[in-house]
Design a protein around this motif. Structure first.
Motif, PDB file in Angstrom:
ATOM      1  N   ARG A 197       0.817  -1.224   0.000  1.00  0.00           N
ATOM      2  CA  ARG A 197       0.000   0.000   0.000  1.00  0.00           C
ATOM      3  C   ARG A 197       0.850   1.274   0.000  1.00  0.00           C
ATOM      4  NH1 ARG A 197      -5.182  -1.436   3.837  1.00  0.00           N
ATOM      5  NH2 ARG A 197      -5.685  -3.358   2.772  1.00  0.00           N
ATOM      6  N   THR A 198       2.017   1.204  -0.584  1.00  0.00           N
ATOM      7  CA  THR A 198       2.852   2.396  -0.655  1.00  0.00           C
ATOM      8  C   THR A 198       2.317   3.396  -1.673  1.00  0.00           C
ATOM      9  OG1 THR A 198       4.375   1.235  -2.131  1.00  0.00           O
ATOM     10  CG2 THR A 198       4.976   1.329   0.182  1.00  0.00           C
ATOM     11  N   TYR A 199       1.347   3.001  -2.475  1.00  0.00           N
ATOM     12  CA  TYR A 199       0.713   3.946  -3.399  1.00  0.00           C
ATOM     13  C   TYR A 199       0.012   5.063  -2.626  1.00  0.00           C
ATOM     14  CZ  TYR A 199      -3.398   1.105  -2.299  1.00  0.00           C
ATOM     15  OH  TYR A 199      -4.379   0.420  -1.637  1.00  0.00           O
ATOM     16  N   LYS A 200      -0.233   4.849  -1.331  1.00  0.00           N
ATOM     17  CA  LYS A 200      -0.851   5.892  -0.510  1.00  0.00           C
ATOM     18  C   LYS A 200       0.146   6.981  -0.137  1.00  0.00           C
ATOM     19  CE  LYS A 200      -4.440   3.023   1.478  1.00  0.00           C
ATOM     20  NZ  LYS A 200      -5.148   2.648   2.710  1.00  0.00           N
ATOM     21  N   VAL A 201       1.433   6.685  -0.260  1.00  0.00           N
ATOM     22  CA  VAL A 201       2.479   7.646   0.087  1.00  0.00           C
ATOM     23  C   VAL A 201       3.106   8.255  -1.164  1.00  0.00           C
ATOM     24  CG1 VAL A 201       4.692   7.946   1.286  1.00  0.00           C
ATOM     25  CG2 VAL A 201       2.981   6.369   2.210  1.00  0.00           C
ATOM     26  N   PHE A 202       3.380   7.415  -2.167  1.00  0.00           N
ATOM     27  CA  PHE A 202       4.091   7.865  -3.370  1.00  0.00           C
ATOM     28  C   PHE A 202       3.143   7.901  -4.559  1.00  0.00           C
ATOM     29  CE2 PHE A 202       7.177   5.455  -0.761  1.00  0.00           C
ATOM     30  CZ  PHE A 202       8.008   6.493  -0.416  1.00  0.00           C
TER      31      PHE A 202
END
Length: 174
Positions: A153-158
């Protein structure tokens, strides 16, 4: 969790355990699959000798840095960002930050491997540039990297962009 943490730090505390959990889950799923698949269980009981591994040569540059302007660079990640070259990635990024760069476009078009150490290096960069109103964005994300991004779920940060040019255009508008 301490109440004095910034929004970004809280997100990191939330996401990083998921990275480790996902990697452990993937490893155990592969082992379970191999153990329950007919014909593959013998592989674990009588493994062939492991091939000799070629160690990463730190003198060979794995990443290319392309300055777009005084505050923005494109880092072409190459074939992998993992435990073998994460320290090199961090050193390159640190040098850029010291030179005044605050926006990083990470080009993953050629990348086939992104592990937890590589993600940790990216989050380290993020923590350095965030206080300076900088950004780390992903461009041309390959399928293997996209799987890691979705699982963790790093798409929430980058933010992610289909091309380096689209990322560059978005950064110029901010």
């Amino acid at each position: 969790m301490s109440a004095g943490l910034s929004f970004c730090e809280k997100r990191l505390y939330y996401i990083m355990p998921r990275v480790v959990w996902c990697l452990k889950l993937c490893r155990s799923s592969l082992e379970t699959c191999a153990l329950t698949t007919p014909g593959l269980d013998d592989t674990f009981n009588h493994p062939e000798p492991a091939p000799k591994r070629v160690m990463h040569n730190p003198s060979v540059m794995s990443f290319s840095v392309e300055p777009l302007n005084a505050e923005t660079v494109v880092i072409r990640v190459g074939k992998a960002l993992d435990f073998r070259n994460a320290a090199e990635f961090k050193a390159i990024c640190q040098e850029q930050v010291q030179n005044g760069v605050r926006n990083f476009i990470l080009d993953f078009s050629e990348t086939g491997i992104l592990d937890s150490t590589g993600l940790g290096a990216i989050f380290s960069l993020y923590r350095q540039v965030s206080p300076r109103n900088g950004q780390v964005v992903f461009a041309s994300v390959s399928r293997p990297v996209q799987v890691v991004v979705q699982l963790t779920r790093t798409y929430k940060v980058f933010r992610q962009f289909p091309t380096v040019e689209a990322a560059q255009e978005a950064l110029q508008q901010t």
